[in-house]
Write an enzyme that holds these catalytic residues in place. Structure first.
Site, short mmCIF file in Angstrom:
data_model
loop_
_atom_site.label_atom_id
_atom_site.label_comp_id
_atom_site.label_asym_id
_atom_site.label_seq_id
_atom_site.Cartn_x
_atom_site.Cartn_y
_atom_site.Cartn_z
N ASP A 133 32.79 40.19 24.03
CA ASP A 133 31.58 39.99 23.22
C ASP A 133 31.24 41.23 22.41
O ASP A 133 30.67 41.14 21.33
CB ASP A 133 30.41 39.58 24.10
N ARG B 160 28.87 28.61 21.16
CA ARG B 160 28.91 29.84 21.95
C ARG B 160 30.24 30.54 21.73
O ARG B 160 31.14 29.99 21.10
CB ARG B 160 28.68 29.54 23.43
N LYS C 288 32.06 38.15 29.50
CA LYS C 288 31.44 37.25 30.49
C LYS C 288 31.44 37.87 31.88
O LYS C 288 32.44 38.43 32.33
CB LYS C 288 32.21 35.92 30.48
O1 MRU Z 1 28.05 33.16 27.07
P1 MRU Z 1 29.22 32.77 26.21
O2 MRU Z 1 29.88 31.52 26.64
O3 MRU Z 1 28.92 32.83 24.73
O4 MRU Z 1 30.24 33.97 26.51
C1 MRU Z 1 31.48 33.97 25.86
C2 MRU Z 1 32.40 34.99 26.38
O5 MRU Z 1 32.07 35.81 27.19
C3 MRU Z 1 33.74 35.02 25.75
O6 MRU Z 1 34.71 35.44 26.67
C4 MRU Z 1 33.68 35.99 24.58
O7 MRU Z 1 32.67 35.63 23.68
C5 MRU Z 1 34.94 36.06 23.85
S1 MRU Z 1 35.18 34.59 22.96
C6 MRU Z 1 36.45 34.69 21.89
#
Ligand code: MRU
Length: 342
Positions: free
Chosen positions: A238, A47, A248
């Site tokens: 993201d 992830r 997130k």
């Molecule tokens: O749902 P996830 O755990 O994949 O979400 C990840 C995040 O929101 C991170 O903060 C984001 O991908 C940045 S990671 C360098």
């Protein structure tokens, strides 16, 4: 943790750290079929936006290797396209996933030679994307470290460290680099309901590296900021458009609390996370299962039958961002298009 690789091409297969078993068990899983890579992204075995982008690229390299025995170029490309569609459906929000898939398909379309040559080129390209991710993170670390003072306490959300990238992290990179430069930095990590990436992964990474970290519940952010216990907040992303940062769920409230308390709020991300296409006005926010909210550790805590809304991400308006820490430097929100489209 920066000596580790979250996703790596090993002996013709894709090897990832299984994040669903952390912090209790550190294990690798190896995939030889792109369909399993797609499933691993969906189920969050791997992830974090940059890490899933690289995993998808390596998944396509697997698909190319599996299809290369055919002498028929068109059939080979069709099989690659099918694999790309499966990858695209794994998770909807992270820009890096789509960016990496498009880059791999473009490479395949422009490569010289038959299927075997194209497949070899795709394996190289996927590894190049992985190396570029580490290089970008190192630069993000340098630019971001300059924003931190000796003695600072930095608040971060979710996990934007080694485990969310190939290595070193985005939001955690400046913290690591500042410490390497001799600054004393402490971290507040939010637990990050409902999947607890902060509690399970960020604290694991930081403790492993000997970086002082304090875990707080998401709802304590305003309190610790108001009490003067935090110097700044820094998160990953993201997808970043010309208007919003998709990250997130909970990020928006952190940005608002930072503003209300006069604190800087930084977003650290490589160029592959930015989506500045003019037509990009909507961001698809992933909604995950109700069980992530009604259950904790496999045990139901909410009454049966309750309605649940579980968006995995939220949108923070760019005006709330003090600066974007990228591999090209720290960019003011109003300068995004000017700097990143060059
Ligand atoms: O749902 P996830 O755990 O994949 O979400 C990840 C995040 O929101 C991170 O903060 C984001 O991908 C940045 S990671 C360098």
């Amino acid at each position: 943790m920066s000596e580790l690789r979250t996703v790596e091409w090993v002996n013709g297969k894709v090897r990832v750290i299984d994040q669903t078993r952390l912090p209790d068990k550190f294990t690798y899983v190896t995939y030889g079929d792109y369909r399993y890579v797609a499933k691993a992204i969906k189920n969050m075995v791997i992830r974090g936006a940059p890490a899933i982008g690289v995993a998808a690229a390596m998944g396509l390299a697997l698909a190319a290797n599996a299809a290369k025995r055919t002498a028929d170029q068109e059939k080979f490309m069709r099989r690659l396209q099918t694999a790309a569609e499966v990858m695209r459906k794994s998770r909807p929000t992270a820009r890096n996933l789509f960016w990496a898939i498009d880059r791999m398909l473009k490479k395949a379309e422009t490569a010289q030679g038959g299927p075997s040559d194209v497949a070899a080129g795709l394996v190289e390209e996927a590894q190049r994307i992985a190396e570029e991710d580490i290089e970008a993170n190192r630069k993000i670390g340098e630019y971001g470290a300059a924003l931190m003072k000796d003695g600072d306490c930095v608040l971060t959300h979710c996990n934007a460290g080694t485990l969310a990238t190939v290595s070193y992290g985005t939001a955690l990179a400046p913290i690591r680099t500042a410490i390497t430069h001799g600054k004393r930095i402490r971290v507040f990590a939010t637990e990050t309901r409902p999947r607890l990436q902060g509690a399970k992964l960020t604290t694991y990474e930081l403790l492993r590296d000997g970086i002082p970290v304090t875990l707080i519940v998401d709802g304590a952010v305003g309190y610790v900021m108001n009490k003067g216990m935090v110097s700044m907040a820094i998160v990953g992303a993201d997808r970043i458009t010309s208007r919003f940062v998709a990250n997130k769920v909970g990020t928006y409230m952190i940005a608002l609390a930072a503003q209300a308390n006069g604190l800087s709020f930084y977003v650290a991300a490589p160029s592959s996370t930015f989506d500045l296409r003019p037509e990009q006005t909507e961001v698809k926010i992933e909604e995950r299962s109700a069980q992530e909210v009604t259950h904790i550790g496999g045990k139901r805590v909410a009454p049966k039958g309750v309605n649940v809304f579980n968006p995995a991400f939220d949108l923070t308006p760019n005006e709330l961002v003090t600066g974007f820490v990228t591999e090209k430097g720290v960019i003011q929100p109003s300068m995004l298009s000017a700097v990143l489209s060059t």
